[in-house]
Design a protein around this motif. Structure first.
Motif, mmCIF file in Angstrom:
data_model
loop_
_atom_site.group_PDB
_atom_site.id
_atom_site.type_symbol
_atom_site.label_atom_id
_atom_site.label_comp_id
_atom_site.label_asym_id
_atom_site.label_seq_id
_atom_site.Cartn_x
_atom_site.Cartn_y
_atom_site.Cartn_z
ATOM 1 N N TYR A 102 -12.016 4.163 -17.776
ATOM 2 C CA TYR A 102 -10.965 3.884 -18.739
ATOM 3 C C TYR A 102 -9.811 4.848 -18.593
ATOM 4 O O TYR A 102 -9.995 6.014 -18.242
ATOM 5 C CB TYR A 102 -11.494 3.988 -20.166
ATOM 6 N N TRP A 123 -8.644 -4.476 -16.000
ATOM 7 C CA TRP A 123 -7.612 -4.873 -16.939
ATOM 8 C C TRP A 123 -6.464 -3.888 -16.817
ATOM 9 O O TRP A 123 -6.675 -2.672 -16.794
ATOM 10 C CB TRP A 123 -8.132 -4.900 -18.375
ATOM 11 N N ALA A 136 -8.538 -0.325 -17.712
ATOM 12 C CA ALA A 136 -9.973 -0.177 -17.514
ATOM 13 C C ALA A 136 -10.386 -0.944 -16.275
ATOM 14 O O ALA A 136 -9.732 -1.916 -15.890
ATOM 15 C CB ALA A 136 -10.756 -0.684 -18.723
ATOM 16 N N ILE A 166 -14.799 -2.399 -21.652
ATOM 17 C CA ILE A 166 -14.758 -3.439 -20.640
ATOM 18 C C ILE A 166 -16.185 -3.849 -20.299
ATOM 19 O O ILE A 166 -17.095 -3.017 -20.275
ATOM 20 C CB ILE A 166 -14.002 -2.966 -19.378
ATOM 21 N N PHE A 181 -11.428 0.997 -26.401
ATOM 22 C CA PHE A 181 -11.578 -0.225 -25.608
ATOM 23 C C PHE A 181 -12.900 -0.197 -24.861
ATOM 24 O O PHE A 181 -13.370 0.861 -24.438
ATOM 25 C CB PHE A 181 -10.455 -0.360 -24.582
ATOM 26 N N CYS A 224 -5.491 -9.392 -15.971
ATOM 27 C CA CYS A 224 -6.793 -9.273 -15.340
ATOM 28 C C CYS A 224 -6.605 -9.106 -13.837
ATOM 29 O O CYS A 224 -5.730 -9.745 -13.244
ATOM 30 C CB CYS A 224 -7.614 -10.527 -15.644
ATOM 31 N N LEU A 237 -12.401 -7.525 -22.323
ATOM 32 C CA LEU A 237 -11.913 -6.249 -22.827
ATOM 33 C C LEU A 237 -11.889 -6.316 -24.344
ATOM 34 O O LEU A 237 -11.081 -7.045 -24.926
ATOM 35 C CB LEU A 237 -10.516 -5.939 -22.289
ATOM 36 N N TYR A 272 -1.061 -7.994 -20.792
ATOM 37 C CA TYR A 272 -2.301 -7.551 -20.175
ATOM 38 C C TYR A 272 -2.678 -8.495 -19.043
ATOM 39 O O TYR A 272 -2.659 -9.722 -19.200
ATOM 40 C CB TYR A 272 -3.425 -7.494 -21.211
#
Length: 116
Positions: A59, A36, A49, A69, A67, A95, A80, A93
């Motif tokens: 992270y 992410w 992450a 993941i 957070f 992916c 996330l 954000y």
């Protein structure tokens, strides 16, 4: 041929939580490194992450402790969980998936806005 679709973004108040999900298709997902990333206005995209195929997470310092993941290799998804959100978490954000052939693919991005 690799396609990533994010979901779960939105607007939350500071201190709130959101969960982002990303569904992958067109790749041998279990061999991929998933991540992410986020990009705030006027800033470069940064890694938030990432998670290896065996589930080992990493992270960014800014999100450690807040957070989490995770991945589901059967469903070909990566998630996330974002807790204790701060206004500075506001960003688009993305992916990401790095395949076993070392090509990187990106989702379309999803907006997360944290109000103060």
């Amino acid at each position: 041929q690799v396609r990533l679709v994010e979901s779960g973004g939105g607007l939350v108040q500071a201190g709130g939580s959101l969960r982002l999900s990303c569904a992958s298709s067109g790749s041998p997902f279990s061999y991929s490194i998933m991540g992410w990333n986020r990009q705030a206005p006027g800033k470069q995209r940064e890694l938030v992450a990432r998670i290896s195929r065996d589930g080992s997470p990493e992270y960014a310092e800014a999100v450690k402790g807040r957070f989490t993941i995770s991945r589901d290799n059967n469903k070909k998804t990566v998630s996330l969980q974002m807790n204790s959100l701060k206004p500075e978490d506001t960003a688009v954000y993305y992916c990401s998936e790095e395949t076993f052939l070392h090509s990187t693919h990106w989702g379309q991005g999803i907006q997360v806005t944290v109000s103060s």
